[in-house]
Design an enzyme around this catalytic site. Structure first.
Site, PDB file in Angstrom:
ATOM      1  N   GLU A   7     -15.321   7.681 -13.892  1.00 27.55           N
ATOM      2  CA  GLU A   7     -14.728   7.207 -12.640  1.00 27.55           C
ATOM      3  C   GLU A   7     -13.362   7.819 -12.367  1.00 27.55           C
ATOM      4  O   GLU A   7     -12.896   7.838 -11.222  1.00 27.55           O
ATOM      5  CB  GLU A   7     -14.628   5.675 -12.635  1.00 27.55           C
ATOM      6  CG  GLU A   7     -13.605   5.074 -13.584  1.00 27.55           C
ATOM      7  CD  GLU A   7     -14.151   4.788 -14.973  1.00 27.55           C
ATOM      8  OE1 GLU A   7     -13.571   3.937 -15.674  1.00 27.55           O
ATOM      9  OE2 GLU A   7     -15.155   5.425 -15.357  1.00 27.55           O
TER      10      GLU A   7
ATOM     11  N   CYS B  75     -17.878   3.563 -21.599  1.00 24.77           N
ATOM     12  CA  CYS B  75     -16.977   3.297 -22.721  1.00 24.77           C
ATOM     13  C   CYS B  75     -17.476   2.080 -23.518  1.00 24.77           C
ATOM     14  O   CYS B  75     -18.446   2.180 -24.251  1.00 24.77           O
ATOM     15  CB  CYS B  75     -15.541   3.108 -22.215  1.00 24.77           C
ATOM     16  SG  CYS B  75     -14.290   3.217 -23.519  1.00 24.77           S
TER      17      CYS B  75
ATOM     18  N   HIS C 282     -14.677   8.045 -19.334  1.00 27.31           N
ATOM     19  CA  HIS C 282     -14.514   7.320 -18.064  1.00 27.31           C
ATOM     20  C   HIS C 282     -14.724   8.282 -16.890  1.00 27.31           C
ATOM     21  O   HIS C 282     -13.759   8.843 -16.351  1.00 27.31           O
ATOM     22  CB  HIS C 282     -13.125   6.682 -17.986  1.00 27.31           C
ATOM     23  CG  HIS C 282     -12.938   5.528 -18.897  1.00 27.31           C
ATOM     24  ND1 HIS C 282     -13.224   4.229 -18.524  1.00 27.31           N
ATOM     25  CD2 HIS C 282     -12.517   5.470 -20.178  1.00 27.31           C
ATOM     26  CE1 HIS C 282     -12.970   3.413 -19.536  1.00 27.31           C
ATOM     27  NE2 HIS C 282     -12.540   4.147 -20.559  1.00 27.31           N
TER      28      HIS C 282
ATOM     29  N   ASP D 291      -1.943   3.996  -8.977  1.00 26.79           N
ATOM     30  CA  ASP D 291      -1.678   4.777  -7.767  1.00 26.79           C
ATOM     31  C   ASP D 291      -1.944   6.266  -7.978  1.00 26.79           C
ATOM     32  O   ASP D 291      -2.264   6.982  -7.025  1.00 26.79           O
ATOM     33  CB  ASP D 291      -0.233   4.576  -7.295  1.00 26.79           C
ATOM     34  CG  ASP D 291      -0.060   3.288  -6.503  1.00 26.79           C
ATOM     35  OD1 ASP D 291      -1.031   2.858  -5.855  1.00 26.79           O
ATOM     36  OD2 ASP D 291       1.035   2.705  -6.529  1.00 26.79           O
TER      37      ASP D 291
ATOM     38  N   GLY E 111       0.792  -1.226   0.000  1.00 25.27           N
ATOM     39  CA  GLY E 111       0.000   0.000   0.000  1.00 25.27           C
ATOM     40  C   GLY E 111       0.821   1.270   0.000  1.00 25.27           C
ATOM     41  O   GLY E 111       0.441   2.241   0.662  1.00 25.27           O
ATOM     42  N   LYS E 112       1.932   1.284  -0.754  1.00 27.68           N
ATOM     43  CA  LYS E 112       2.726   2.525  -0.832  1.00 27.68           C
ATOM     44  C   LYS E 112       1.913   3.656  -1.442  1.00 27.68           C
ATOM     45  O   LYS E 112       2.028   4.813  -1.032  1.00 27.68           O
ATOM     46  CB  LYS E 112       3.991   2.308  -1.670  1.00 27.68           C
ATOM     47  CG  LYS E 112       5.033   1.413  -1.065  1.00 27.68           C
ATOM     48  CD  LYS E 112       6.378   1.550  -1.780  1.00 27.68           C
ATOM     49  CE  LYS E 112       6.306   1.325  -3.274  1.00 27.68           C
ATOM     50  NZ  LYS E 112       5.881  -0.020  -3.654  1.00 27.68           N
ATOM     51  N   GLY E 113       1.107   3.323  -2.459  1.00 26.61           N
ATOM     52  CA  GLY E 113       0.313   4.353  -3.103  1.00 26.61           C
ATOM     53  C   GLY E 113      -0.688   4.994  -2.151  1.00 26.61           C
ATOM     54  O   GLY E 113      -0.828   6.222  -2.104  1.00 26.61           O
TER      55      GLY E 113
ATOM     56  N   MET F 270     -21.120   1.585 -23.139  1.00 28.36           N
ATOM     57  CA  MET F 270     -21.992   2.408 -23.980  1.00 28.36           C
ATOM     58  C   MET F 270     -22.091   1.810 -25.376  1.00 28.36           C
ATOM     59  O   MET F 270     -23.180   1.754 -25.972  1.00 28.36           O
ATOM     60  CB  MET F 270     -21.445   3.827 -24.072  1.00 28.36           C
ATOM     61  CG  MET F 270     -22.112   4.668 -25.152  1.00 28.36           C
ATOM     62  SD  MET F 270     -21.403   6.309 -25.287  1.00 28.36           S
ATOM     63  CE  MET F 270     -21.969   6.799 -26.919  1.00 28.36           C
TER      64      MET F 270
ATOM     65  N   VAL G 232      -7.372  -1.136   8.295  1.00 30.02           N
ATOM     66  CA  VAL G 232      -8.628  -0.428   8.554  1.00 30.02           C
ATOM     67  C   VAL G 232      -9.689  -0.970   7.600  1.00 30.02           C
ATOM     68  O   VAL G 232      -9.375  -1.596   6.584  1.00 30.02           O
ATOM     69  CB  VAL G 232      -8.464   1.097   8.374  1.00 30.02           C
ATOM     70  CG1 VAL G 232      -7.583   1.678   9.471  1.00 30.02           C
ATOM     71  CG2 VAL G 232      -7.877   1.428   6.999  1.00 30.02           C
TER      72      VAL G 232
END
Length: 544
Positions: A518, A382, A516, A71, A16-18, A385, A240
């Site tokens: 998102e 994308c 996109h 990331d 989880g460095k990002g 659709m 978490v």
């Protein structure tokens, strides 16, 4: 004065460095500082654009059209700072740059070597294209000990020496595994990882230790002794239940405090304003209901392929104060199992995401048909659709041979290869025989929304800018036939040539977008399309 924080990882990948980088950036922002986050990836690909999603997860696209590591999505979602092409670099890009310079003669006859030429190019990247940022956080991809990462570690070692301790900090993320048989956390993997880092000349200033439980004082002291750092600089990165709890967790453990102490900035500091994150977690922890969304895709066996999509649906849930439960469905099962569509009966919304290639496409079309006929909210992104337009063409407009040239020659190319388009005042062209890498329609493009349509109401604006990543488009020549069948082209490119958004007014919520959305959603600023889609799913949940 810009200060640099270099984030490395050890022991195992995927720690989880990002997220750690993004969360630290958010904490520094909460104290009023201006931050910038960057990713240095050691792989030889020029970018992840030609990689399979199974290899590297999703490809995140910036406004200026860079295909980057996922990331960078975390960086944007946590800080709201739009990443640029200059915030992502790979070994492939570095070597391409160095070799191009050598061919031009820029090195004046010198023998080209990793040191200094490659490391100088990496340092130029790290320090380039900056404005007045207070902190630049540079995440080094991979794991310490990987041979391909050595030039990057050498470069940041040199940069740390050049900047001095007053302007540079090294943070190392490691793993503290708990061994049930021994009944304790084991520090040896962290010790060995730090030793590996020290062997290339880097002494970490802060250790961020992933753990599923608190780190006892004695263990912190032991790590500090063996790793040559203060025990207070051994920070627990505890597990978490939501990634949006990470900034709050890291603050409680003292990460931002240690960073400011290192730079001699702590004396004048007040507590950070973390109300943004406490407010998000209040909604995550106390939803007023739940909705179930079926995501019908082709890369569902590796959910990192849809990282931004999953987070954006969560953001839509936060906006509506509901929990979003995702049912990931491989679209191919709708082609092979006759009863598979029954899985869609109890969902409150169906989303078909982006993708490439023919595999699973008929299954996606079957999902579109089910959503349309059963009046279940449908969101096509994308490729989703494009499949929606083919479904409407076949089943509503009676165009039985409707298909996409992406899958080969077809009688009715409702979806076809995009060979030229406008970008501002420029005309861009592509060919089917050209390179695959970096040749799609990439980055942010303008879209005009038709008055009186659902999406115009959702956005509340006439002009929007959204990020694209695709090579095929809905064929404008079929617009009249599709609109005659009831499908409205509610968003178009400024020149009126490229369909950007379609919708079915006869359906409770049926929207397809070529871009996109998102990629621009954030927990504190959910994208309006996802907010509206989840709102429609909430209404659907009240009907079933």
């Amino acid at each position: 004065m810009t200060r640099f924080i270099f984030i490395t990882g050890g022991v195992v990948s995927s720690l989880g460095k990002g997220l750690a980088s993004a969360a630290l950036g958010a904490l520094l922002q909460a104290r009023g500082y201006k931050v910038r986050l960057r990713k240095l990836d050691p792989y030889l690909n020029v970018d992840p654009g030609t990689m399979s999603p199974y290899q590297h997860g999703e490809v995140y696209v910036t406004d200026d059209g860079a295909e980057t590591d996922l990331d960078l999505g975390h960086y944007e979602r946590f800080t709201g700072v739009a990443c640029r092409r200059s915030d992502s670099v790979t070994t492939g890009q570095i070597y391409m740059d160095v070799i191009t310079r050598e061919r031009r003669g820029d090195y004046l006859g010198a023998t080209i070597q990793v040191i200094p030429h490659v490391t100088d190019a990496i340092k130029e990247f790290a320090r380039g294209d900056l404005e007045d940022e207070d902190f630049v956080l540079c995440e080094i991809g991979g794991t310490v000990g990987d041979i391909e990462g050595l030039p990057f570690l050498e470069a940041i070692r040199q940069l740390g020496n050049e900047l001095g301790r007053e302007r540079s900090l090294f943070m190392h993320l490691t793993l503290l595994p708990y061994i049930p048989a021994a009944g304790e956390l084991k520090t040896k993997p962290t010790q060995h990882s730090v030793k590996e880092l020290q062997s290339v000349g880097i002494q970490p200033d802060i250790l961020l230790c992933r753990s599923d439980r608190d780190i006892p004082v004695e263990q912190r002291r032991k790590i500090g002794l063996f790793c040559n750092i203060r025990p207070e600089a051994v920070i627990a990165a505890l597990d978490v239940h939501s990634i949006y709890q990470v900034p709050l967790s890291y603050h409680r453990e003292g990460l931002d405090t240690e960073v400011l102490r290192h730079f001699g900035m702590l004396a004048s500091e007040a507590e950070p304003d973390l109300s943004r994150w406490t407010g998000i977690m209040e909604r995550v922890d106390n939803p007023e209901g739940s909705v179930r969304i079926a995501v019908v895709g082709k890369y569902t066996s590796l959910l990192d392929s849809y990282k931004s999509l999953a987070e954006s649906l969560t953001h839509g849930g936060i906006a509506n104060n509901v929990k979003v439960e995702l049912d990931w469905i491989d679209s191919e099962i709708f082609e092979t199992e006759t009863e598979a569509l029954m899985r869609l009966e109890d969902v409150h919304g169906i989303l078909v995401p982006g993708g490439f290639g023919e595999r699973g496409s008929e299954g996606k079309i079957a999902a579109v048909t089910f959503a349309r006929e059963h009046k279940i909210p449908y969101f096509g992104i994308c490729f989703g659709m494009q499949m929606a337009c083919i479904e409407v063409a076949r089943n509503m407009a009676e165009i039985k041979g409707a298909g996409s040239t992406e899958f080969g020659p077809c009688a009715e190319p409702v979806v076809g290869l995009l060979t030229e388009w406008s970008r501002g005042n420029m005309r861009e062209t592509r060919s089917a025989e050209g390179d695959l890498g970096g040749t799609m329609r990439l980055g942010a493009y303008e879209c005009h929304l038709e008055a009186g349509t659902r999406v115009r109401q959702i956005y509340g604006e006439e002009r929007i800018f959204e990020r694209h990543r695709h090579r095929y488009e809905v064929n404008i020549n079929y617009r009249d036939a599709l609109q005659g069948a009831g499908l409205v082209f509610s968003g178009m490119s400024p020149d009126g040539v490229l369909p950007e958004i379609v919708e079915l007014p006869s359906h409770p919520w049926f929207v397809g977008v070529q871009f996109h959305p998102e990629l621009k959603s954030k927990p504190f600023d959910p994208h309006p399309l996802f907010t509206s889609f989840i709102e429609a799913a909430v209404e659907q949940s009240r009907l079933v």
